[in-house]
Structures are given as C-alpha cells and as structure tokens.
Write a protein that holds these residues in place. Sequence first.
Motif, PDB file in Angstrom:
ATOM      1  N   GLU A 263       0.795  -1.398  -0.200  1.00  0.00           N
ATOM      2  CA  GLU A 263       0.115   0.020  -0.208  1.00  0.00           C
ATOM      3  C   GLU A 263       0.918   1.192   0.096  1.00  0.00           C
ATOM      4  OE1 GLU A 263      -4.082   1.409   2.414  1.00  0.00           O
ATOM      5  OE2 GLU A 263      -2.794  -0.016   3.442  1.00  0.00           O
ATOM      6  N   ASN A 264       0.691   2.150  -0.746  1.00  0.00           N
ATOM      7  CA  ASN A 264       1.306   3.389  -0.813  1.00  0.00           C
ATOM      8  C   ASN A 264       0.977   4.363   0.281  1.00  0.00           C
ATOM      9  OD1 ASN A 264       2.630   5.495  -1.648  1.00  0.00           O
ATOM     10  ND2 ASN A 264       1.241   6.285  -3.331  1.00  0.00           N
ATOM     11  N   LEU A 265       1.516   4.326   1.373  1.00  0.00           N
ATOM     12  CA  LEU A 265       1.043   5.102   2.599  1.00  0.00           C
ATOM     13  C   LEU A 265       1.604   6.340   2.610  1.00  0.00           C
ATOM     14  CD1 LEU A 265       1.978   2.116   5.057  1.00  0.00           C
ATOM     15  CD2 LEU A 265      -0.193   2.768   4.302  1.00  0.00           C
ATOM     16  N   ALA A 266       0.950   7.509   3.292  1.00  0.00           N
ATOM     17  CA  ALA A 266       1.275   8.640   3.474  1.00  0.00           C
ATOM     18  C   ALA A 266       1.971   8.928   4.688  1.00  0.00           C
ATOM     19  CB  ALA A 266       0.236   9.870   2.914  1.00  0.00           C
ATOM     20  N   VAL A 267       3.129   8.513   5.181  1.00  0.00           N
ATOM     21  CA  VAL A 267       3.698   8.433   6.419  1.00  0.00           C
ATOM     22  C   VAL A 267       3.845   9.976   7.012  1.00  0.00           C
ATOM     23  CG1 VAL A 267       5.776   7.949   7.712  1.00  0.00           C
ATOM     24  CG2 VAL A 267       5.008   6.334   5.822  1.00  0.00           C
ATOM     25  N   GLU A 305       2.508  -0.861  -6.235  1.00  0.00           N
ATOM     26  CA  GLU A 305       1.789   0.070  -5.119  1.00  0.00           C
ATOM     27  C   GLU A 305       0.260   0.136  -5.255  1.00  0.00           C
ATOM     28  OE1 GLU A 305       4.190   3.561  -4.153  1.00  0.00           O
ATOM     29  OE2 GLU A 305       5.812   2.306  -3.085  1.00  0.00           O
ATOM     30  N   VAL A 306      -0.483   0.035  -3.951  1.00  0.00           N
ATOM     31  CA  VAL A 306      -1.943   0.033  -4.372  1.00  0.00           C
ATOM     32  C   VAL A 306      -2.152   1.489  -3.536  1.00  0.00           C
ATOM     33  CG1 VAL A 306      -4.167  -0.530  -3.494  1.00  0.00           C
ATOM     34  CG2 VAL A 306      -2.253  -2.400  -4.229  1.00  0.00           C
ATOM     35  N   PRO A 311     -10.077   0.900   0.001  1.00  0.00           N
ATOM     36  CA  PRO A 311     -10.426   0.470   1.161  1.00  0.00           C
ATOM     37  C   PRO A 311     -10.030  -0.843   1.782  1.00  0.00           C
ATOM     38  CG  PRO A 311     -12.263   0.522  -0.189  1.00  0.00           C
ATOM     39  CD  PRO A 311     -11.082   1.022  -1.064  1.00  0.00           C
ATOM     40  N   SER A 312      -8.809  -1.208   1.980  1.00  0.00           N
ATOM     41  CA  SER A 312      -8.342  -2.673   1.945  1.00  0.00           C
ATOM     42  C   SER A 312      -8.851  -3.411   3.196  1.00  0.00           C
ATOM     43  CB  SER A 312      -6.806  -2.822   1.886  1.00  0.00           C
ATOM     44  OG  SER A 312      -6.183  -1.946   2.922  1.00  0.00           O
ATOM     45  N   GLU A 355      -5.922  -6.337  -5.540  1.00  0.00           N
ATOM     46  CA  GLU A 355      -6.050  -4.965  -6.331  1.00  0.00           C
ATOM     47  C   GLU A 355      -4.544  -4.778  -7.012  1.00  0.00           C
ATOM     48  OE1 GLU A 355      -7.142  -0.948  -7.227  1.00  0.00           O
ATOM     49  OE2 GLU A 355      -8.049  -2.915  -7.001  1.00  0.00           O
ATOM     50  N   GLY A 356      -3.469  -5.167  -6.458  1.00  0.00           N
ATOM     51  CA  GLY A 356      -2.234  -5.134  -7.251  1.00  0.00           C
ATOM     52  C   GLY A 356      -2.153  -6.020  -8.534  1.00  0.00           C
TER      53      GLY A 356
END
Length: 373
Positions: A263-267, A305-306, A311-312, A355-356
């Motif tokens: 998942e492409n996280l916004a850290v 990257e998803v 909404p996983s 999804e990937g």
Amino acid sequence: MRKAIKVRLYPNSSQQQSLAQSFGNCRWLWNFGLNLMNQTYKETGKGLSSYDIKKQIPDLKKEREWLKLTYSQCLQQVCINLNTAFTNFFQGRARYPKFKSKHGKQSIQYPQNVEVKEDCLKFPKLGEIKAVLHRPIKGSVKTVTISKNTCGEYYASILVEDGKEKPEPSSKGKAVGIDLGLNHYAITSDGDKFNNPRWMDKHEKNLKIKQQQLSRKQKGSSNRNKARHQVARVHKKVSNSREDFLHKLSRSLVDENQVICVENLAVKNMMKNHNLAKAISQVGWGQFCTMLKYKAEQDGKTYVEVDRFFPSSKTCNVCLNQVDSLPLDVRSWKCSNCGTEHDRDINAAKNIRDEGLRIIACGTRDDSLVRQG
C-alpha cells in the motif's frame, strides 16, 4: 546494471585530517554555489548551470588557497550534484536544496581515478586507505563517495557497473500482498505475521541516560564532544538493528514471490496523529518499501503500489462487500453479506494483493472503490 556497495574505511590520522579538509571545502563550495544561485535568481529571474559555477572554481582557488588541498574533480562534482538537486526539486522528486552544516554527516564524491585493491582503496591525494571489502567488487567503478557519520566512522559507497542488462520484470508466478502495521510490522496475504521488533524501546533507557549526561557537559568542552559521540552511537545501534531486520525481511519476501503488492502510505500525514507519531517514526515503512522495490527490480520481479485510499481493511476479500466503518480497535470482523470471519490485517493483505494483480492486468486502479473508501 549499476549496483552500490558500501564498505567500511579505516583512514590513518593524516588521512583523517585530509578528509576533514576536503569535507569542509566541498561543503563550503556547495553553500557558495547555492547562495550564488539564489541571488542570481532573485536579481535576474534565471538560474545557473553547473558549468557556470565550475568556471568560478579557478578564481576561487586563487582567493582561497585552501581549496587547492582538495582533489579538483571532487569540487567539480559538487557543482554537478547541486545542479542535480535543483533538477530533482523542479521535477517534484525532492525538496528545495538546503545549506550544509559542519555538524552531522559529511561526504565527498570521487567521479573517477579510484582504484580498488585487495584490502584497501586508493584515492587521489589521499593514497591507500584500509578498507573491509566484505564481497568481491566485479565491474568498472563509476563513482566512490566517502562519508563520515556522527559516530566518527568512515564509509565508502562504491557504484559499480557490472555490464549486465537489467532484467525485464515478469508477473508470472506467486503474488503476495503486504499490509504494514505497528503491532505486527508486516502481515502477508499468506497469513504470515512478522512482529515489530520496536528497536527504539529496547535502547530508550540507555539513550535517556546518555542524553542526560550530554546535557550536563559544558558547551565547547572535549567531554561534551565525547558525550555527543556516545549519544550518536546509541542512535547508530538502533539504525543498524532496523536496517538489518528490513534487509532480511525484504530479501525473504522478494525471494519467495514474483509479484509484491504493498500500500502506498502517506507516512508524513499519518505522523500528524500525536498518539501514533512516535511509533510510526520508528518503524521505517518507507525504507522497507524502497528495499522491496529495488530488490524486486534487480531480480526481474514486479513491485506494485496500491492507492492509499483503497479500502483494503473494510472490504471482504470473498464477496467484496464493504462495511461502513471499521475502527482501529476492531481487529477481526464478520462479513454481513457472506458470513466470512476476517482477521483485519490478513484480509487487508489479501485485498492489496488482488488489487495489485488487477492493476497489473488492466494498468489502472478502480476509482469507484477509492471514492467509497
């Protein structure tokens, strides 16, 4: 294909003095060039190229003879790196270049004329520096970057061209989805859960003592400098432990799978939550994803990257039914549509994997699911 190999250096006292001079000279030239580019842009509205700054180096050497002590190509490389930093900024890959400080990590780069020997590296104006070459270096050496960390340790990063073509990525094979978390560092779609080692918690008490000792030392004293190195060593131990764990975990996941979906996280945005900011800052999710990506590319595997808004966690991986709300304290739930019992993290990992694979198949993400999430 180019690869970087990092080795430990052990310069003698005279070589350390020469390196300190070179670090300072390159840092001064970087700050000079950055200031000149800022002023030029304010006055004319135009920037400067690396060649424009390179042309001033001969005159600067006449005014400041200490610049002659540094290998000329290291100074020229500073101008190239500064121009690259501005290019990365304008293309949205990095922040605006900053002025460099004498405190913290120091580095210089040799673009050529570095010779790799059996147990040492030979540099222009420095001679042979003892090195620990833990693996054979095959191929032609492109650049070598010498760095010194806050603990006083010296390293050389050797960029090597091995002459091999980069393998074409293939998606034929086993796929895995990876959900990143805090209680468990990584949860895979296969049901594997890897515990979060919590490196800083193990050293927090020792770090607190060292920081208290540092705060009591008089500023400018040699004892304060010693205490500062002790604090830096604790941070280095935490950094080494984290890096070792991430390298081993990323290597095992890449070796066992052909397609890696994360998942492409916004850290940065996630750290605005003050209850979780400290824990998130310690885990190194970004570093882990970077390792997964470059290792997959080197092995001819696919890294996907998803979208972070997918909404996983709230979607049933069996019937794709989506619940309205799923608080963080709910770690398992039952689908009201098909009745399947879900572990929150494993379900999320399976959805990320699916999804990937869908993104690979059609090349786009499902905007309807993203809007619903």
